[in-house]
Design an enzyme around this catalytic site. Sequence first.
Site, PDB file in Angstrom:
ATOM      1  N   GLY A 341       5.439  27.950  71.491  1.00 25.64           N
ATOM      2  CA  GLY A 341       5.745  28.446  70.142  1.00 25.64           C
ATOM      3  C   GLY A 341       5.637  27.418  69.030  1.00 25.64           C
ATOM      4  N   GLU A 395      10.875  21.998  67.841  1.00 26.55           N
ATOM      5  CA  GLU A 395      11.051  23.381  68.312  1.00 26.55           C
ATOM      6  C   GLU A 395      10.594  24.370  67.248  1.00 26.55           C
ATOM      7  OE1 GLU A 395      11.406  25.302  70.584  1.00 26.55           O
ATOM      8  OE2 GLU A 395      12.863  24.712  72.102  1.00 26.55           O
ATOM      9  N   ASP A 399      17.493  29.883  69.107  1.00 25.63           N
ATOM     10  CA  ASP A 399      18.127  31.195  69.085  1.00 25.63           C
ATOM     11  C   ASP A 399      19.505  31.072  69.743  1.00 25.63           C
ATOM     12  OD1 ASP A 399      18.517  33.903  69.077  1.00 25.63           O
ATOM     13  OD2 ASP A 399      16.903  34.414  70.425  1.00 25.63           O
ATOM     14  N   THR A 400      19.625  31.417  71.014  1.00 25.33           N
ATOM     15  CA  THR A 400      20.920  31.220  71.678  1.00 25.33           C
ATOM     16  C   THR A 400      21.225  29.739  71.877  1.00 25.33           C
ATOM     17  OG1 THR A 400      19.951  31.247  73.876  1.00 25.33           O
ATOM     18  CG2 THR A 400      20.666  33.358  72.967  1.00 25.33           C
ATOM     19  N   THR A 403      17.788  27.421  75.871  1.00 25.11           N
ATOM     20  CA  THR A 403      16.590  26.668  76.230  1.00 25.11           C
ATOM     21  C   THR A 403      16.750  25.216  75.808  1.00 25.11           C
ATOM     22  OG1 THR A 403      15.313  28.628  75.639  1.00 25.11           O
ATOM     23  CG2 THR A 403      14.081  26.604  76.012  1.00 25.11           C
ATOM     24  N   LEU A 404      17.146  25.063  74.546  1.00 24.97           N
ATOM     25  CA  LEU A 404      17.226  23.726  73.990  1.00 24.97           C
ATOM     26  C   LEU A 404      18.259  22.862  74.713  1.00 24.97           C
ATOM     27  CD1 LEU A 404      16.152  21.904  71.829  1.00 24.97           C
ATOM     28  CD2 LEU A 404      17.826  22.822  70.239  1.00 24.97           C
TER      29      LEU A 404
HETATM   30  P1  IMP Z   1      16.946  30.308  73.049  1.00 20.91           P
HETATM   31  O1  IMP Z   1      17.002  29.683  74.379  1.00 20.91           O
HETATM   32  O2  IMP Z   1      17.669  31.655  73.055  1.00 20.91           O
HETATM   33  O3  IMP Z   1      17.413  29.434  71.932  1.00 20.91           O
HETATM   34  O4  IMP Z   1      15.453  30.749  72.810  1.00 20.91           O
HETATM   35  C1  IMP Z   1      14.543  29.956  72.203  1.00 20.91           C
HETATM   36  C2  IMP Z   1      13.142  30.451  72.457  1.00 20.91           C
HETATM   37  O5  IMP Z   1      13.064  31.862  72.411  1.00 20.91           O
HETATM   38  C3  IMP Z   1      12.252  29.941  71.389  1.00 20.91           C
HETATM   39  O6  IMP Z   1      11.729  28.681  71.703  1.00 20.91           O
HETATM   40  C4  IMP Z   1      11.199  31.021  71.306  1.00 20.91           C
HETATM   41  O7  IMP Z   1      10.191  30.748  72.238  1.00 20.91           O
HETATM   42  C5  IMP Z   1      11.921  32.281  71.714  1.00 20.91           C
HETATM   43  N1  IMP Z   1      12.339  33.057  70.520  1.00 20.91           N
HETATM   44  C6  IMP Z   1      13.588  33.200  70.043  1.00 20.91           C
HETATM   45  N2  IMP Z   1      13.617  33.977  68.951  1.00 20.91           N
HETATM   46  C7  IMP Z   1      12.341  34.331  68.718  1.00 20.91           C
HETATM   47  C8  IMP Z   1      11.709  35.155  67.702  1.00 20.91           C
HETATM   48  O8  IMP Z   1      12.350  35.693  66.785  1.00 20.91           O
HETATM   49  N3  IMP Z   1      10.370  35.275  67.805  1.00 20.91           N
HETATM   50  C9  IMP Z   1       9.646  34.692  68.782  1.00 20.91           C
HETATM   51  N4  IMP Z   1      10.189  33.918  69.740  1.00 20.91           N
HETATM   52  C10 IMP Z   1      11.524  33.756  69.722  1.00 20.91           C
HETATM   53 MG    MG Z   2      10.046  27.612  72.245  1.00 20.62          MG
END
Ligand code: IMP
Ligand code: MG
Length: 480
Positions: A341, A395, A399-400, A403-404
């Site tokens: 992304g 990055e 979001d949550t 991942t990070l």
């Molecule tokens: P997290 O682990 O929930 O923080 O997710 C992060 C990953 O989810 C990002 O690196 C994106 O690849 C994907 N992601 C989260 N929100 C979006 C969105 O609104 N559009 C596209 N990809 C997203």
């Molecule tokens: Mg990503």
Amino acid sequence: MGRQAIVFTKSLGEMAKALNSDLTPAEKLDLLVRTASRALGVRGCSLMLLDARRKKLIRAATHGLSERYLRAGVLEADKSLPEIMEGKTAVVTDVATDPRIQFGEIARREHIASIIGVPVTYRGEVVGSLRAYNRIRREFTAAEEEFLIAVANLAATVLEASGALHLAERPAGARAKNTLAKPGLRSPVRAVTFAHPSEEDFARLLDFYQIEWVYEPRSFMLQWEGDKVTEMFTPDFYLPGLDLYIEMTTLKPGLTSEKNRKIRRLRELYPDIKIKLLARRDYDRLLAKYGHGPLAGAKTEGVGRILFSADQIQMRVRQLAKEISRDYEGRRILLVGVLRGMLCFMADLMRYLEVPADVDFMAISYYGSGDGGEAVRITKDLDVSPRGRHVVLVEDIVDTGMTLSFVLAHLQSRHPASLAVCTLLDKRVRRLTEVPLAYVGFEVPDEFLVGYGLDYREEYRNLPFIALVKQEVGKLDVDG
Ligand code: IMP
Ligand code: MG
């Protein structure tokens, strides 16, 4: 009477008096562990309750222990001083060498040298444990053990009055499918029976990101008349690593306000408790991101409103590059991107930087990506060693934060000289895991975004702007 006997008698008197007062149950338990710590002259005490499945110990009250120790993780009832579960006293005279200690390394760093633990029993059955932590290596006297058992009995009285020991007694209909073990019954280990399939999905997602969880960890009293509890609340999950309770609402709007009221009351009564409400809709959208749940099949109907135009993005990226260049002046940085992304963002960012920058990439498996695997793992590691380097993790969107936080832990373990995160987008409102963000391009609402590298199932990545996706009407009903 010896001096210690006088102290014990006095302390038990204080505790008995407190139990008879109008303190809240949580305050009573706090007073018990605090008074016990002082009387014993130990570093601290903790009162722990067995969870509904009798596998994990959830702390109900502690005194004198550091945050770090408390966050070390959940104690497994059958690993941490297991004899307590058989109703016996457990004594550890030297934490450094005792195999019954689950987090020995942390205990040593906390200067805990010896421990005594006694069972908390209710109607003859073990429902938890009360432990005292000492700074020095030593044996404990019979008088100390007896004192601690007396305190454990007082604690059981508070817990019983609070309803915390009656997890199985719920209003008819509610959680009907839940076969919670009654703490009063010694039972073989049961598999978790979730009250709702979405809870099970959520537990799997947490498992994937290796986030420890306990289902229905404990009950909180919300209302009582005298010693009779008239209202209780049991959050769905507890995430010990984050010290966070999560309540998932799957109810109709009318009932949601009732739940909100309960949560407000919980926050008033237990200000130290962190609890997050995860609404069914939010949760379904969270899962849809990974291609799961009821919204997974939602079709898109093209892009909707544009949130950031190509020009707006360029302007912001240039500013971020300026900030980074200023902060890292005179140093050489290593930009690390998690595929895929961030690719547009990284490509633009690096061209605006005024400090020398190397680039490298890693890839991780995604929940539900179908490549097997029960837990998140690195599918492509860095080619360049980050050891001793000034790493800037780039990055696309946080979001949550799950991942990070996984990626950061991995990078940190490889000893970079410094580690900072630069994300283009920050979807703050959905954060579960707190992650430090040094550079943020834009804060964005809880909507699904595409373009400038962001995809929806591999579509829309190459758009030069960032936009919302139009979803099937009535599904994600994202604004168009
Ligand atoms: P997290 O682990 O929930 O923080 O997710 C992060 C990953 O989810 C990002 O690196 C994106 O690849 C994907 N992601 C989260 N929100 C979006 C969105 O609104 N559009 C596209 N990809 C997203
Ligand atoms: Mg990503």
